[in-house]
Design an enzyme around this catalytic site. Structure first.
Site, mmCIF file in Angstrom:
data_model
loop_
_atom_site.group_PDB
_atom_site.id
_atom_site.type_symbol
_atom_site.label_atom_id
_atom_site.label_comp_id
_atom_site.label_asym_id
_atom_site.label_seq_id
_atom_site.Cartn_x
_atom_site.Cartn_y
_atom_site.Cartn_z
ATOM 1 N N GLY A 52 57.306 -39.151 65.723
ATOM 2 C CA GLY A 52 57.410 -40.720 66.116
ATOM 3 C C GLY A 52 56.676 -41.017 67.163
ATOM 4 O O GLY A 52 56.073 -40.229 67.729
ATOM 5 N N CYS A 53 56.442 -42.287 67.387
ATOM 6 C CA CYS A 53 55.502 -42.754 68.426
ATOM 7 C C CYS A 53 56.255 -42.741 69.919
ATOM 8 O O CYS A 53 55.760 -42.102 70.554
ATOM 9 C CB CYS A 53 55.208 -44.331 68.142
ATOM 10 S SG CYS A 53 56.612 -45.433 67.625
ATOM 11 N N TYR A 54 57.333 -43.066 69.664
ATOM 12 C CA TYR A 54 58.154 -43.213 71.450
ATOM 13 C C TYR A 54 58.077 -41.536 71.542
ATOM 14 O O TYR A 54 57.848 -41.062 72.726
ATOM 15 C CB TYR A 54 59.362 -43.706 71.095
ATOM 16 C CG TYR A 54 59.484 -45.287 71.393
ATOM 17 C CD1 TYR A 54 59.007 -45.908 72.541
ATOM 18 C CD2 TYR A 54 60.076 -46.018 70.276
ATOM 19 C CE1 TYR A 54 59.037 -46.978 72.677
ATOM 20 C CE2 TYR A 54 60.367 -47.408 70.443
ATOM 21 C CZ TYR A 54 59.794 -47.667 71.583
ATOM 22 O OH TYR A 54 59.898 -49.238 71.804
ATOM 23 N N PRO A 55 58.510 -40.710 70.454
ATOM 24 C CA PRO A 55 58.828 -39.412 70.717
ATOM 25 C C PRO A 55 57.511 -38.661 71.311
ATOM 26 O O PRO A 55 57.550 -37.655 71.988
ATOM 27 C CB PRO A 55 59.244 -38.650 69.473
ATOM 28 C CG PRO A 55 60.012 -39.792 68.980
ATOM 29 C CD PRO A 55 59.211 -41.126 69.225
ATOM 30 N N THR A 56 56.420 -39.107 70.703
ATOM 31 C CA THR A 56 54.980 -38.380 71.266
ATOM 32 C C THR A 56 54.782 -38.806 72.864
ATOM 33 O O THR A 56 54.482 -37.823 73.689
ATOM 34 C CB THR A 56 53.924 -38.999 70.497
ATOM 35 O OG1 THR A 56 53.799 -38.661 69.114
ATOM 36 C CG2 THR A 56 52.573 -38.443 70.984
#
Lengths: 347, 347, 347, 347
Positions: free
Chosen positions: C150-154
């Site tokens: 996911g974007c936040y997780p990256t």
């Protein structure tokens, strides 16, 4: 094949960093020098960190010898600089592309009137070529000095060209209602360019006279072989990039919507960077963001006698640095779209 | 003096919440009912938390008895609702102000053509007054049913009015290049209104036909007592609020810039909500954000035969809810600017 | 070398069009099929006109035979689609990269809890590799199924990784204050994603639980070989693209600002898409717009015991489509930055 | 009752024009003088045309006699001006409200360290009152000199106050992750405040030290009667107005979400300009645009030991000019919300 050696004079503004972006991945060119008196010694990637990893180059003091060793020099400077340095460079065999306005107006009286300075090298004007490939590609190939067109002029001239060359509109009452993103105002520290002064606003400006008016008129005159009257009203859009021009002309012949569509498609079918969109399309500046494309559409609303053209470009690409690279590609017999194959960033 | 009792039908859209904002501090009016079938029971301040502390009211099912007990009912509904409920309300002595388009076009054939439905109360059209105070203030005072003007039509009609009434321009080739913020598209969930689809973009739309075209033409026709031809091109600005209209007309008489300035100032010198700015001003939508003002300027660029007018309003205020409140004030013999004295929010 | 044949399932959303943008100029891959039930027959360049001139392809009904003839299939679909089609594709020898969340959480009870559906292919989870190259590059090379992060997780995992692997912070009180542009909410028609609802605003959301929380925690747990406690507060930025994460950890050892800087630089010095900026830099989302870079900086404010990391990515590139292409490049032994050498668009 | 006679020193910046907006409709106050050395003679409505129709006043040279005839003088000047003029004014019986930082820090060594100048009137500091009504209302009533709080400090202190006064959090590890719109950077012409430099971007800045840090710490210290440690990270939001602060504290006692909600509601139930929103609300800067409200919410995510508070204000209103007017209202025994009853502009 050896890469084209590129020098950039100026380069701390938005057209400068855009040239660096486009040339970073150009397969046939490399930037060997970039000058700035005020920032000499500063790595370009420190001033513009989006370039980190792409350039080791630093800004340097302008050095004639270094520039004369280039194949081509781009001027991304305020008006007045290119005309002072170009004659020496040309004599040294360097080709010059000026992204400022120094060479854009053939009539130097007009130029001096609008730009408020006397011209530094009148004699070179004879060989200057106006760098709008869709009008002057053949001359550009051989040119030693290119006047790279202004941003509004690019969008407006490309949009009017099919109508004017076909002699379809009343040339005494042309109207160009044009809109530009704020990057067109440059990177200078000015109150009126602050985010708090421009976002969530929209206004017309320069109605009583904008420097791009004589440039556009010169181009339209060339298309008709005569003298046009143009009302040009620029507006400020609260976006970073993008120019949209909505053009109005009074038809002097009865041509159908379909004939207009065909005229535009035929005019530009061979052009790599002009896209005539299908009837009823809505050219949007977001469709060209970061790309060198000009997209346009033509309408005859309600079947009346007014023809409308909408034309969009990215002011920093097709309206400045991208068109300059396109000119370089043509001058050095490279693929015209070398380094310019970006898909517009959407959303 | 007893406050005017206000009912609002609809009210979950942007014109609804703007009516609530303006009426929250109105010294002579109070909202006694606001209806919404879909949101019945929901406190208005829960749906629009900017209203927390100003309203205890909740949305309710439309109840004819409650609405008939009001002095005035505003319709902030989709097209078609007002015309179904207005006859009963009028019969009950309630005055009606419709912010939708149900009553805007006198020629019902034209209306049905553009709005794609048959009209629900043709007989009431005889007494409808078009609620543009700068044209019809006297009739508004006595009106039982007001068609509140559209947003583009307000900006365009006010800008053209001095020129047309003075007979100064060619009425066969009027051009209105208009631009609107995204709130004009309403609060409906549509892909084309998403932030990711509209910010950092700019485009023309509706060139082949926009519902505001016949409304504007009707108004301009009334000004000239004849038939005008208008080319109307709306554009979308990436702001929330604001309309800017740049208007072009071909002068049929030789009037100077100064005479034009005086004409405009004289036309509107008594108007509380039209501000003719000095020559060379730049009307900007940010100068009217949140206020009921229309600001405008007139130009004759390069002394040519094209006159240019730029006119700005806040589409949700002078272009919708504010004008509706202004109409209410006139109808109920209140101070015309009661509840409407906001200074535009700048920056 | 033959180009990698790419299929895309879904593709009418923002990750879909971004995949098309990146693959349009990829030297070693070509898109041979793109499916959409709802848009079958529609040319991709008609739906996304920024692609005009780059693709002749049209959306098609999902056809297993066509997809099985691909080398790799990207899923740019809502959650739940990839898990229904992946087993067949894998059996047919096709490698799968899922840009949705179907395979991101190893603990399927947790997954089902957060995503509200039962998992369609539990057995395949054993071989799924989490596609964060900076953690799992070696496994990605051989993987048949990639869960693209996911974007936040990256942004959050890359920022915390050096600190956690070095054991420098209290793992019971990690804080990630993260902010995302509106394109992260997707191209669905939702009121809360309208321009008029999001521009000129800023808010936190999902404080009591966001689907990216368990994904991030899983990754951080892997870094420490234990269990972390993370407070994760996402916010909405009124931009189209960009994620910024400001991370806070309590230092458990006394390390200097300079040691922190060296730790970060050493961790990522070999990474093509992580840029540790110099001390005192200000990572800005505009420095990565349109590019696959993650840029970050580390601080120890006032010499206290809190370490701060700021990390920025383009949510649609390194946070979605770009990372997916990076994973494809690794899987097919291509240059890791093939097709991903974009300079961020600035300004 | 006679209106309070107001003088404004400075007033060409954003806090100046905002004071003028708020005072234009104030029922009990009128601006009798506004000074600006650089703009003396310029009508305020010419510099800020949103004020056309509201003010005939022009900027004037600072004249001690004129200012001494006022009841209250606001300083909307750069740091350093108020401290040079305040002693004379106070001696003349004029009350002073400084919107700059001259009087905000009691410890003048700290002040001189952060502001880089020596303090001009140390002796007056004894009687200065910090103008945060929610902390010091009683003292404000009698004050002769008010230090109007900074924008970040207002949002952060109001958000932390209930927790700190109740002794619920670890005061050694407070975190304030704060975000501000660009108007907070002022109306000065700076490259980093240009629209093309800030829109479509988001970044943290000032992590290693921001002038609001010591001001906030001073306030938090007062709440606990001791010394707190605060990590304060400001960020720039691409909006014009608005501050959002997300605050993190480690709970030292086990209090439920509901108890936290009640604590906050009880703390502020009598406050006219603090709105504790219901559990699970999402305070958004757009809910306070143009209004003097501070809206906030409190969370205990996942039932863990971290409490999160989000707090929003309009930086130019509750964070500057509105709070100054609120202080004036208190000082002159007016209704506290006189002239401050604006509904936030939404959308």
């Amino acid at each position: 094949m050896a890469k084209v050696k590129v020098g950039i004079v100026g380069g701390t503004g938005y057209t400068g960093v855009e040239l660096l972006r486009l040339l970073a991945n150009h397969p046939n060119a490399e930037v060997v020098a970039i000058t700035s008196r005020s920032e000499a010694g500063m790595p370009v990637a420190e001033m513009f960190p989006n370039l980190r990893g792409f350039y080791d180059l630093a800004f340097s003091e302008p050095n004639p010898d270094v520039l004369k060793a280039c194949d081509v020099v781009f001027f991304a400077t305020p008006h007045g600089v290119a005309m002072s340095m170009t004659p020496d460079l040309v004599e040294a065999g360097v080709r010059v592309i000026d992204l400022a306005a120094d060479f854009r107006i053939n009539d130097l009286e007009v130029w001096e009137d609008w730009y408020g300075m006397s011209h530094g090298c009148p004699s070179i004007m004879d060989e200057v070529v106006y760098g709008l490939p869709e009008m002057f590609r053949e001359k550009i190939k051989e040119a030693r000095v290119i006047a790279n067109p202004g941003c509004y002029p690019t969008a407006v001239q490309l949009g009017f060209q099919p109508l004017l060359k076909a002699g379809l509109v009343d040339i005494d009452h042309l109207i160009a209602d044009a809109k530009s993103g704020i990057s067109g105002a440059g990177r200078g520290a000015k109150v009126e360019s602050l985010a708090a002064e421009t976002s969530e606003g929209f206004k017309a400006y320069g109605i009583n006279g904008h420097r791009h008016l004589p440039e556009i008129v010169q181009g339209l005159n060339a298309m008709v072989g005569g003298k046009v009257n143009l009302t040009f009203v620029p507006h400020l859009i609260p976006t970073i990039r993008g120019i949209e021009a909505t053009l109005y002309g009074k038809l002097t012949k009865n041509v159908s919507q379909q004939e207009l569509q065909e005229l535009f498609e035929n005019t530009y079918c061979e052009e790599p960077f002009v896209d005539v969109m299908p009837a009823n399309s809505q050219p949007d500046t977001r469709l060209v963001k970061g790309s060198n494309m000009c997209r346009m559409a033509v309408y005859r609303p309600s079947g009346g006698d007014i023809v409308v053209v909408t034309s969009v470009i990215d002011n920093l690409v097709k309206g400045a640095a991208g068109q300059a690279v396109q000119n370089m590609n043509i001058m050095f017999d490279l693929e015209e779209n070398a380094g310019l194959n970006h898909v517009a960033l959407l959303p």
